[in-house]
Design an enzyme around this catalytic site. Structure first.
Site, short mmCIF file in Angstrom:
data_model
loop_
_atom_site.label_atom_id
_atom_site.label_comp_id
_atom_site.label_asym_id
_atom_site.label_seq_id
_atom_site.Cartn_x
_atom_site.Cartn_y
_atom_site.Cartn_z
N ASP A 192 1.33 -1.24 -0.16
CA ASP A 192 -0.13 0.02 0.15
C ASP A 192 0.67 1.19 -0.19
OD1 ASP A 192 -2.90 1.72 0.43
OD2 ASP A 192 -1.59 1.89 1.98
N GLU B 267 0.95 -0.48 -4.61
CA GLU B 267 0.34 0.58 -5.55
C GLU B 267 1.24 1.81 -5.13
OE1 GLU B 267 -3.38 3.25 -3.37
OE2 GLU B 267 -2.14 2.76 -2.51
C1 GLC Z 1 -3.98 3.74 -0.28
C2 GLC Z 1 -5.86 2.57 -0.05
C3 GLC Z 1 -6.48 3.53 0.37
C4 GLC Z 1 -6.12 3.84 1.75
C5 GLC Z 1 -4.44 4.68 2.12
C6 GLC Z 1 -3.62 4.86 3.43
O1 GLC Z 1 -4.42 4.04 -1.27
O2 GLC Z 1 -5.66 2.15 -0.73
O3 GLC Z 1 -7.83 2.77 0.74
O4 GLC Z 1 -7.05 4.93 2.61
O5 GLC Z 1 -3.74 3.28 1.09
O6 GLC Z 1 -3.60 3.65 3.33
#
Ligand code: GLC
Length: 553
Positions: A204, A246
């Site tokens: 993440d 991500e």
């Molecule tokens: C990422 C996740 C999201 C979350 C953020 C902070 O973007 O997809 O849902 O709020 O990280 O952890």
């Protein structure tokens, strides 16, 4: 160590689910790990290769579980480590891999590390687990990401007498990766889950691990260096584990995560945005360019491709894609109006497309045939609706609709105890849009996904084949070939809202047999001026030549 050439994850189809909203096994109104285990036969039937669970750790749930208080435990509402072991065992038995969400960048405010830090003396290792300043002026070039909830990346902590950095909610202080002890702790967390047998991690918010003044604080060299350490740690275990980034960044910035010694895969949110833009204005020029660019940066099948996920449909501030692309999408989908959250559109796929199955199947038809790892968001295989008006991104996170029974078969709990309300909006009511009903209707969206994923399994060229854009003489028609030794699949897709007749140059395969895979019907042999007609939002997958094809057997 021997270099692997085959990975379980090459071209795998990933099914993303929110454990709290998927299936409730104990009737408390909250989905849980045992519930997921009970649905593995369904997922096997659907045809996905892996499931990605959004965070399952203890959390006060200020941010859907992305605010963690203990990285090596499971939220009691979801079960315990024994339930995870059972899920892993059963998933593997069904030939399904399990990917956990790993939040490296921040913790919950309630994490013991933060509580310890705020009371610890300034300058101590414990205080330095987080990023503290005496004022809130550092890193001024780093955008506020949750701009509907926060207006600064800094928050004053009266106990510490300093400001702490939080790139997301003020409840989510950023860990300080300049502190070697933080790096060690997080590598230990990785070891912990690997020891339990998980098959991969969705990392993440990876761009934000390190901060430096004068930058956007995204994807800094120090961040890449840490990710390489993490990769080495994972490799040392000798298992074939998927690390997927991500990074909501343009491809030129997310490609570096895919260096050979770094991560295996990364989401390509640029392609997601361009798919919607192409659909909105019925032209695929920019999409073509974007696909070419992604392949030029990192060839092969290492881009993870989502249409929707648990967040808003991220379009950004002109950094991910040009502002004109953002405008095209916003103007192109009337149902997006009034649903802008942070940097994107806070709607599920089906309602965004106004319930029209044609663009829905077109987008998935592209997802399942472009080079990469297709990511299917739970419920989208049904065309599930959303609940506008729920807080934050909850409209997209409502319970899975399994049957027409109480709460859509998600839970036997009384309504007020449910994690979120099941969908009862007209056109999307769970009494109609659910797994049980759609499994029985051969023409349903669900059965369509099942057939598509079955076809994809039979076509290794779609899973791991090379990618080549072919010339199309119609601005709405995207055409490409996926090629492995002995198999060629040619795809044409009409992103326009009207029918398109065009000719394609299939001269390279001149005279070869052409058979459409999904309908199983024969087309005229390939030629350099091969005429084809595509319905509005229509698409074809053609098997060309057929030598060695598994589908022809
Ligand atoms: C990422 C996740 C999201 C979350 C953020 C902070 O973007 O997809 O849902 O709020 O990280 O952890």
């Amino acid at each position: 160590m021997a270099i692997r050439t085959e990975h379980w994850w090459t071209g795998c189809v990933i099914y993303q689910l929110m454990p709290r909203s998927f299936a409730d096994s104990d009737g408390d109104g909250i989905g849980d790990l045992a519930g997921i285990t009970s649905k593995l036969p369904y997922l096997r039937w659907l045809g996905v290769d892996a499931i990605w669970l959004t965070p399952i750790y203890p959390s006060p749930l200020k941010d859907g579980g992305y605010d963690i208080t203990d990285f090596t435990a499971i939220h009691p509402e979801l079960g315990d480590l024994a339930d995870l072991a059972e899920l892993l065992e059963q998933a593997h038995h069904h030939d399904i891999r399990v990917i956990l969400d790993l939040v490296l960048n921040h913790t919950s405010l309630l994490h013991p590390w933060f509580q310890r830090a705020r009371w610890a003396p300034s300058g101590s290792v414990e205080r330095d687990f987080y990023v503290w300043r005496d004022d809130d002026r550092s890193y001024a070039d780093a955008p506020v990401l949750f701009r509907h909830f926060e207006d600064s990346n800094w928050e004053w902590d009266p106990v510490a007498g300093q400001y702490y950095l939080h790139r997301f909610l003020r409840h989510q202080p950023d860990l300080n990766y300049d502190n070697p002890a933080v790096q060690e702790e997080m590598l230990t967390v990785v070891d912990f889950w690997l020891d339990r047998g998980v098959d991969g991690f969705r990392l993440d918010a990876v761009p934000f691990l390190f901060e430096r003044d004068g930058t956007r604080c995204e994807g800094l060299p120090e961040t890449h260096a840490f990710l390489r350490r993490l990769r080495a740690r994972v490799d040392a275990g000798g298992r074939d584990v998927l690390l997927i980034a991500e990074a909501i960044q343009p491809v030129r910035e997310s490609a570096p995560y895919l260096a050979d010694d770094e991560l295996h895969a990364a989401f390509d949110f640029e392609i997601t945005a361009q798919l919607f833009a192409a659909l909105a204005h019925g032209q695929c020029g920019e999409l073509r360019h974007c696909l070419m660019h992604a392949q030029a940066q990192v060839p092969g099948c290492r881009w993870a491709l989502p249409l929707r996920n648990h967040d808003e449909l991220w379009l950004g501030d002109g950094h991910l894609v040009d502002e004109s692309v953002v405008q095209t999408v916003v103007n192109g989908f009337p149902n997006a109006r009034g649903h802008w959250l942070n940097w994107g559109i806070n709607r599920r796929l089906a309602p965004l497309l106004n319930g029209d199955p044609r663009p829905n199947t077109l987008l998935h038809g592209l997802l399942y045939s472009l080079p990469g790892l297709p990511c299917l968001y739970y419920g989208d295989e049904l065309g599930m609706g959303d609940w506008p008006g729920l807080r934050d991104r909850d409209p997209n996170r409502t319970p899975m609709a399994w049957t027409s029974e109480r709460n859509g078969g998600f839970s036997t709990a009384p309504d007020p105890l449910l994690v979120l309300p099941p969908i009862t909006a007209p056109g999307y009511d769970y009494r109609v849009v659910n797994v049980e009903v759609q499994q029985q209707l051969s023409g349903s969206l669900l059965n369509w996904h099942h057939r598509m994923l079955t076809s994809r399994r039979l076509l290794p060229a779609l899973r791991q084949g090379g990618f080549e854009l072919l010339t199309s003489r119609h601005p709405s028609v995207l055409c490409y070939a996926r090629v492995t030794d002995g198999m060629t699949v040619v795809v044409a897709a009409n992103l326009g809202a009207t029918g398109a007749s065009t000719s394609l140059d299939l001269g390279r395969w001149s005279g070869s047999r052409v058979r459409e895979v999904l309908a199983g019907c024969e087309f005229p042999p390939a030629s350099d001026d091969w005429f084809v007609y595509l319905n509005a939002y229509g698409f074809f997958w053609w098997l060309v030549g057929e030598q060695g094809s598994e589908a022809s057997s």
